[in-house]
Design a protein around this motif. Sequence first.
Motif, mmCIF file in Angstrom:
data_model
loop_
_atom_site.group_PDB
_atom_site.id
_atom_site.type_symbol
_atom_site.label_atom_id
_atom_site.label_comp_id
_atom_site.label_asym_id
_atom_site.label_seq_id
_atom_site.Cartn_x
_atom_site.Cartn_y
_atom_site.Cartn_z
ATOM 1 N N ALA A 31 1.287 -1.242 0.090
ATOM 2 C CA ALA A 31 0.237 0.062 0.134
ATOM 3 C C ALA A 31 0.828 1.264 0.267
ATOM 4 O O ALA A 31 1.912 1.465 0.448
ATOM 5 N N TRP A 32 0.549 1.671 -0.787
ATOM 6 C CA TRP A 32 0.979 3.473 -0.779
ATOM 7 C C TRP A 32 0.614 4.531 0.357
ATOM 8 O O TRP A 32 1.241 5.123 0.429
ATOM 9 N N VAL A 33 -0.827 4.369 0.425
ATOM 10 C CA VAL A 33 -1.019 4.976 1.637
ATOM 11 C C VAL A 33 -2.050 4.758 2.894
ATOM 12 O O VAL A 33 -2.190 3.728 2.520
ATOM 13 N N CYS A 34 -1.638 5.120 3.916
ATOM 14 C CA CYS A 34 -1.837 4.889 5.063
ATOM 15 C C CYS A 34 -2.983 5.756 5.435
ATOM 16 O O CYS A 34 -2.362 7.270 5.212
ATOM 17 N N HIS A 35 -4.188 5.644 6.529
ATOM 18 C CA HIS A 35 -4.839 6.610 6.991
ATOM 19 C C HIS A 35 -4.060 6.782 8.489
ATOM 20 O O HIS A 35 -4.540 5.782 9.011
ATOM 21 N N LEU A 36 -4.254 7.815 9.031
ATOM 22 C CA LEU A 36 -3.132 8.174 10.419
ATOM 23 C C LEU A 36 -4.460 9.248 11.492
ATOM 24 O O LEU A 36 -4.927 10.145 10.592
ATOM 25 N N SER A 37 -4.643 8.600 12.611
ATOM 26 C CA SER A 37 -5.980 9.058 13.352
ATOM 27 C C SER A 37 -4.811 9.931 14.638
ATOM 28 O O SER A 37 -4.490 8.289 15.471
ATOM 29 N N PHE A 38 -5.344 11.035 14.850
ATOM 30 C CA PHE A 38 -4.763 11.265 16.285
ATOM 31 C C PHE A 38 -5.811 11.907 17.180
ATOM 32 O O PHE A 38 -6.872 12.270 16.468
ATOM 33 N N VAL A 39 -5.896 12.296 18.008
ATOM 34 C CA VAL A 39 -7.242 12.955 18.751
ATOM 35 C C VAL A 39 -6.096 14.354 19.286
ATOM 36 O O VAL A 39 -4.878 14.938 19.907
ATOM 37 N N VAL A 40 -7.101 15.060 18.656
ATOM 38 C CA VAL A 40 -7.211 17.014 19.153
ATOM 39 C C VAL A 40 -8.105 17.369 20.104
ATOM 40 O O VAL A 40 -9.282 17.358 19.597
ATOM 41 N N ASP A 41 -7.918 18.000 21.077
ATOM 42 C CA ASP A 41 -8.961 18.428 22.569
ATOM 43 C C ASP A 41 -9.767 17.216 22.488
ATOM 44 O O ASP A 41 -11.263 17.934 22.331
ATOM 45 N N GLY A 42 -9.892 16.314 22.075
ATOM 46 C CA GLY A 42 -10.562 15.517 22.518
ATOM 47 C C GLY A 42 -11.508 14.354 21.442
ATOM 48 O O GLY A 42 -12.546 13.859 21.315
ATOM 49 N N GLU A 43 -11.384 16.092 20.566
ATOM 50 C CA GLU A 43 -11.573 14.609 19.076
ATOM 51 C C GLU A 43 -10.932 14.213 18.333
ATOM 52 O O GLU A 43 -9.923 14.297 18.244
ATOM 53 N N PRO A 44 -11.586 13.432 16.900
ATOM 54 C CA PRO A 44 -10.932 12.329 15.920
ATOM 55 C C PRO A 44 -10.270 13.210 14.837
ATOM 56 O O PRO A 44 -11.518 14.053 14.189
ATOM 57 N N ARG A 45 -9.344 13.254 14.557
ATOM 58 C CA ARG A 45 -8.338 13.588 13.504
ATOM 59 C C ARG A 45 -7.949 12.075 12.397
ATOM 60 O O ARG A 45 -7.349 11.381 13.078
ATOM 61 N N LEU A 69 0.385 17.491 15.023
ATOM 62 C CA LEU A 69 1.299 16.267 14.625
ATOM 63 C C LEU A 69 3.025 17.026 14.680
ATOM 64 O O LEU A 69 3.760 16.865 14.124
ATOM 65 N N ARG A 70 3.128 18.031 13.605
ATOM 66 C CA ARG A 70 4.323 19.316 13.440
ATOM 67 C C ARG A 70 5.151 19.268 14.947
ATOM 68 O O ARG A 70 5.725 19.680 14.662
ATOM 69 N N SER A 71 3.723 19.435 15.181
ATOM 70 C CA SER A 71 4.037 19.491 16.636
ATOM 71 C C SER A 71 4.158 19.271 17.939
ATOM 72 O O SER A 71 4.511 19.464 19.039
ATOM 73 N N ALA A 72 4.054 17.482 17.313
ATOM 74 C CA ALA A 72 4.579 16.292 17.873
ATOM 75 C C ALA A 72 5.914 16.635 19.550
ATOM 76 O O ALA A 72 6.563 16.675 19.102
ATOM 77 N N GLN A 73 5.240 16.516 20.858
ATOM 78 C CA GLN A 73 6.347 16.342 21.995
ATOM 79 C C GLN A 73 7.338 15.594 21.205
ATOM 80 O O GLN A 73 7.143 14.301 20.628
ATOM 81 N N PRO A 74 8.274 15.315 22.069
ATOM 82 C CA PRO A 74 9.679 14.664 21.704
ATOM 83 C C PRO A 74 9.356 13.017 22.393
ATOM 84 O O PRO A 74 9.743 12.537 21.857
ATOM 85 N N ASP A 75 8.412 13.335 23.498
ATOM 86 C CA ASP A 75 8.001 12.040 23.423
ATOM 87 C C ASP A 75 6.370 11.470 22.627
ATOM 88 O O ASP A 75 5.796 10.156 23.392
ATOM 89 N N GLY A 76 5.764 12.313 21.425
ATOM 90 C CA GLY A 76 5.465 11.566 20.970
ATOM 91 C C GLY A 76 3.649 11.581 21.074
ATOM 92 O O GLY A 76 3.510 12.749 22.296
ATOM 93 N N ILE A 77 3.460 11.141 20.101
ATOM 94 C CA ILE A 77 1.731 11.281 19.580
ATOM 95 C C ILE A 77 0.772 9.989 19.982
ATOM 96 O O ILE A 77 1.409 9.247 19.147
ATOM 97 N N LYS A 78 0.290 9.754 20.707
ATOM 98 C CA LYS A 78 -0.333 8.203 19.952
ATOM 99 C C LYS A 78 -1.677 8.719 18.929
ATOM 100 O O LYS A 78 -2.109 9.463 18.028
ATOM 101 N N VAL A 79 -1.250 7.918 18.204
ATOM 102 C CA VAL A 79 -2.296 7.600 16.852
ATOM 103 C C VAL A 79 -1.872 6.139 17.081
ATOM 104 O O VAL A 79 -2.123 4.989 17.565
ATOM 105 N N SER A 80 -2.650 5.961 16.216
ATOM 106 C CA SER A 80 -3.705 5.088 15.356
ATOM 107 C C SER A 80 -3.627 5.227 13.920
ATOM 108 O O SER A 80 -4.263 6.326 13.012
ATOM 109 N N VAL A 81 -3.354 3.931 12.836
ATOM 110 C CA VAL A 81 -2.726 3.501 11.184
ATOM 111 C C VAL A 81 -3.539 3.053 10.685
ATOM 112 O O VAL A 81 -3.303 1.806 10.892
ATOM 113 N N ALA A 82 -3.853 2.472 9.588
ATOM 114 C CA ALA A 82 -4.904 1.936 9.139
ATOM 115 C C ALA A 82 -3.958 2.106 7.587
ATOM 116 O O ALA A 82 -4.267 3.041 6.975
#
Lengths: 215, 215
Positions: A31-45, A69-82
């Motif tokens: 696959a070329w494309v993935c869908h990256l999911s993360f949470v911003v202010d309690g809402e899904p993106r 995403l661009r401001s993700a902290q050094p300790d990372g951001i919780k994601v779900s990728v499909a």
Amino acid sequence: MYANTPRTTATRHRDRMSYDRDLVHSVLDEAWVCHLSFVVDGEPRVLPTLHVRIGDVLYVHGSTGSRPLRSAQPDGIKVSVAVTLLDGLVLARSQFHHSANYRSVVAHGTATVVTDPAEKSAVLTAIAEKIAVGRAADTRPPTPKELAQTSVLALPLVEVAAKMRTGGVSDDPEDYALPHWAGVLPLRVVAGDPEPDKGVEGVPDYLRAVIGVTG
Amino acid sequence: MYANTPRTTATRHRDRMSYDRDLVHSVLDEAWVCHLSFVVDGEPRVLPTLHVRIGDVLYVHGSTGSRPLRSAQPDGIKVSVAVTLLDGLVLARSQFHHSANYRSVVAHGTATVVTDPAEKSAVLTAIAEKIAVGRAADTRPPTPKELAQTSVLALPLVEVAAKMRTGGVSDDPEDYALPHWAGVLPLRVVAGDPEPDKGVEGVPDYLRAVIGVTG
């Protein structure tokens, strides 16, 4: 085999799940494309982006215009990728049993921003080689400035599973006598003839090898 | 035109964004798979599933094995849904400017569980007709029991935008003299020959019409 966890255990069609490392890798690599999911202010993106796997790390392109995403902290951001490959549409005699054949992978975890220029460069090289083996050698490698501008997230493949459906129609027994057409409509991604940029002639052998095959 | 909001405004490549209703609809209608993102216990989840658009409502199949979705309250669940069509790989002379041509749509909002059997039935019919015009009439419609077992989420298309890249290579001016191959490798989804189920012969005209064209 990857370990299964509550997040990677389906409540339906559990027989379609797989934790096989080779299968997971093959889906990610095709696959070329993935869908990256993360949470911003309690809402899904969710954002589509490009990815490449190196070993047991999934690298996703992070310059997707998303501040979080661009401001993700050094300790990372919780994601779900499909990642999903659609292999066919399954046309049953009953509307209810229409389905799809597919191979998908979902990975969960904490993604971190890649800061090491050498690691970023390896990711760009891997993307080029994913297009076609031999492509990287036919490109200008990134400069330090370009690597600084390249945003890549790394997600270790730990909590990850594949899910797939293959095969034919599953109608209810009493429906097989119905006069409706049933079967599978196979789908695949194909690469067409390469379209050279201005001033470029011909098509290199390494690209010819991928024309007409699954992209 | 759909209204743009902070969530549907990119911070990069803003020129690639569009709020054009026809474009948004065409991407949703061409794609089979969407990726549905939601939040569980503060953590992101993303699932591939099938969708169909009817007017300004995006319907997504909710029986994806996810408890949170199946137990979505009557007041709905916050979701972000993405659909992506990959049209080609853009091979620049520099690794850095490698890119992809694509058309994507991301929609945000609160999805609700569809409870009206007639609305569910309309969704199943729309999915059948999405495969090929004329398919619905060549199927057995759902029974009340099947409709009760069908899980569908409805997301009104309000906060939604398309993003796309088209065209050729964008290398840095000084790189055009490099001897590397550059251009676009077009990709498309094609339907192969239908594979009839046991006891089924031939291929109906409505299916012949979709063979070899974008799936």
